[in-house]
Design an enzyme around this catalytic site. Sequence first.
Site, PDB file in Angstrom:
ATOM      1  N   LYS A   1       2.053  -3.881   6.447  1.00 42.38           N
ATOM      2  CA  LYS A   1       2.304  -3.794   5.170  1.00 42.38           C
ATOM      3  C   LYS A   1       3.869  -3.731   4.983  1.00 42.38           C
ATOM      4  CE  LYS A   1      -1.798  -4.308   3.349  1.00 42.38           C
ATOM      5  NZ  LYS A   1      -1.999  -5.456   2.542  1.00 42.38           N
TER       6      LYS A   1
ATOM      7  N   TYR B   1      -1.981  -1.596  11.060  1.00 45.47           N
ATOM      8  CA  TYR B   1      -2.060  -1.906   9.519  1.00 45.47           C
ATOM      9  C   TYR B   1      -1.146  -1.804   8.662  1.00 45.47           C
ATOM     10  CZ  TYR B   1      -3.890  -1.458   4.846  1.00 45.47           C
ATOM     11  OH  TYR B   1      -4.152  -1.590   3.696  1.00 45.47           O
TER      12      TYR B   1
ATOM     13  N   SER C   1       0.887  -1.143  -0.046  1.00 45.39           N
ATOM     14  CA  SER C   1       0.072  -0.042  -0.040  1.00 45.39           C
ATOM     15  C   SER C   1       0.708   1.220  -0.088  1.00 45.39           C
ATOM     16  CB  SER C   1      -0.807  -0.178   1.194  1.00 45.39           C
ATOM     17  OG  SER C   1      -1.523   1.224   1.469  1.00 45.39           O
ATOM     18  N   ALA C   2       0.352   2.415  -0.636  1.00 44.17           N
ATOM     19  CA  ALA C   2       0.738   3.560  -0.396  1.00 44.17           C
ATOM     20  C   ALA C   2       1.118   4.112   0.833  1.00 44.17           C
ATOM     21  CB  ALA C   2       0.055   4.586  -1.390  1.00 44.17           C
TER      22      ALA C   2
HETATM   23  N1  UFG Z   1     -12.790  11.117   3.481  1.00 41.02           N
HETATM   24  C1  UFG Z   1     -13.654  11.962   3.544  1.00 41.02           C
HETATM   25  N2  UFG Z   1     -14.734  11.487   4.258  1.00 41.02           N
HETATM   26  C2  UFG Z   1     -15.107  10.127   4.338  1.00 41.02           C
HETATM   27  C3  UFG Z   1     -14.058   9.269   4.050  1.00 41.02           C
HETATM   28  C4  UFG Z   1     -12.825   9.675   3.591  1.00 41.02           C
HETATM   29  O1  UFG Z   1     -13.651  13.048   3.878  1.00 41.02           O
HETATM   30  O2  UFG Z   1     -16.100   9.818   4.778  1.00 41.02           O
HETATM   31  C5  UFG Z   1     -11.310  11.459   2.856  1.00 41.02           C
HETATM   32  C6  UFG Z   1     -10.140  11.173   3.988  1.00 41.02           C
HETATM   33  O3  UFG Z   1     -10.041  12.095   4.695  1.00 41.02           O
HETATM   34  C7  UFG Z   1      -9.037  11.124   2.802  1.00 41.02           C
HETATM   35  C8  UFG Z   1      -9.628  10.545   1.362  1.00 41.02           C
HETATM   36  O4  UFG Z   1     -11.346  10.899   1.498  1.00 41.02           O
HETATM   37  O5  UFG Z   1      -8.816  12.430   2.478  1.00 41.02           O
HETATM   38  C9  UFG Z   1      -9.445   9.362   1.075  1.00 41.02           C
HETATM   39  O6  UFG Z   1      -9.922   8.417   2.331  1.00 41.02           O
HETATM   40  P1  UFG Z   1     -10.007   6.902   2.059  1.00 41.02           P
HETATM   41  O7  UFG Z   1     -10.417   6.540   3.683  1.00 41.02           O
HETATM   42  O8  UFG Z   1     -11.062   6.616   1.047  1.00 41.02           O
HETATM   43  O9  UFG Z   1      -8.665   6.549   2.100  1.00 41.02           O
HETATM   44  P2  UFG Z   1      -7.027   6.621   2.740  1.00 41.02           P
HETATM   45  O10 UFG Z   1      -6.166   7.516   1.694  1.00 41.02           O
HETATM   46  O11 UFG Z   1      -7.313   7.198   3.859  1.00 41.02           O
HETATM   47  O12 UFG Z   1      -6.841   5.110   2.772  1.00 41.02           O
HETATM   48  C10 UFG Z   1      -5.785   4.534   1.980  1.00 41.02           C
HETATM   49  C11 UFG Z   1      -6.035   3.225   1.545  1.00 41.02           C
HETATM   50  C12 UFG Z   1      -5.924   2.098   2.985  1.00 41.02           C
HETATM   51  C13 UFG Z   1      -4.803   2.587   3.648  1.00 41.02           C
HETATM   52  C14 UFG Z   1      -4.516   4.250   4.002  1.00 41.02           C
HETATM   53  C15 UFG Z   1      -3.424   4.671   4.834  1.00 41.02           C
HETATM   54  O13 UFG Z   1      -7.474   2.932   1.314  1.00 41.02           O
HETATM   55  O14 UFG Z   1      -5.945   0.959   2.555  1.00 41.02           O
HETATM   56  O15 UFG Z   1      -4.676   4.915   2.739  1.00 41.02           O
HETATM   57  O16 UFG Z   1      -3.381   6.041   5.142  1.00 41.02           O
HETATM   58  F1  UFG Z   1      -4.526   2.126   4.738  1.00 41.02           F
END
Ligand code: UFG
Length: 340
Positions: free
Chosen positions: A154, A150, A125-126
């Site tokens: 990774k 988590y 994962s990134a």
């Molecule tokens: N976000 C919202 N509202 C929500 C859900 C997300 O504004 O209800 C925002 C988050 O703050 C973030 C962006 O949308 O800025 C993306 O959020 P996600 O949860 O969809 O994805 P992430 O970038 O947090 O997650 C990714 C991968 C995970 C990994 C994670 C680590 O999907 O598997 O990065 O930080 F673990």
Amino acid sequence: MAKQVLVSGGAGFIGSHVTVELAQAGYDVVVADNFSNCDKTCYEGVCRILGKRPPLVEMDFCDKAAVEKLFSDYQIDAVIHFAAFKAVGESVAEPVKYYKNNLLSFLNLLEVASVKGGNVLFSSSATVYGETDQLPVTEQSPRQSATSPYGNTKQICEDILRDSVKAYLGLKGIALRYFNPIGAHPSALIGELPRGVPNNLVPFITQTAIGKRACLSIFGNDYPTPDGTCQRDYIDIVDLARAHVCAVARMLDGKMEQAYEIYNVGTGRPVSVLELVTAFEKVNGLKLNYKFAPRRPGDVTAIWADPTLANEKLGWKATRTVEQTLASAWAWEKHLAEKQ
Ligand code: UFG
């Protein structure tokens, strides 16, 4: 004879799309899953898309005897390992559960797969890059210390794979570092099926649009980004799945230049939360109920990939626009609503 690829966690969101793309590329696929975090919806969807039923083995990779049996029952040429827990917040609350499951399952797999050499593709994962100001990130960008158990699993699994290919003759490994996988198969027969309240942005958007959730909270609009919301590299799930086919082919066709290789799987295109919401509204012709809310702890401000290495070495490139992907996510949500 077709090469056989084992997909651990093959009934989940990414695993089911990878199973479809592998089978359509001519590989025989064995799906293994313990259904701890999904039901059979996506596996059945895979069978409908393919018009055949890939062998399904219900098993837990933490059970070493079950892994041994799997490898004696099937002639496995390559393994793609998805079987792991993936909720960041839960991993903070229950670290032992995460370390035990995600590490033990991978160790069992490696122990068995490495006996005869073996080709192992690990889903990384990134998240391993953490908060970085060198954007876009390349595979050479330094990993930061993980912000969740988590994320740490990774990093540890990447290291285990790196060290194992050094030690065990004939073992080859590839780690694919995914950015933010979103969307669904164009058939709308497989997609993301989060249990309970979605953590990730796109399932929350589609569930809000369909009326399952009242309002989307956009976490933070005071980040140092062009519109104040976080930026991510959203990668279409089918594009992502195709990257696995390219990586497996590279392994099985003897094209690897090193025994352990790492690739970013992203588009190279930063998209803010607000841009994604606006694109979703536009392409699907609807209005989404959303509000700005405080920042979510642990979120990085911005991250996106430099996918040049995957473009050049894997011969892979993201092809789908964010609009196409968001249309597919919405079609999947509507498909789920029709089934109920
Ligand atoms: N976000 C919202 N509202 C929500 C859900 C997300 O504004 O209800 C925002 C988050 O703050 C973030 C962006 O949308 O800025 C993306 O959020 P996600 O949860 O969809 O994805 P992430 O970038 O947090 O997650 C990714 C991968 C995970 C990994 C994670 C680590 O999907 O598997 O990065 O930080 F673990």
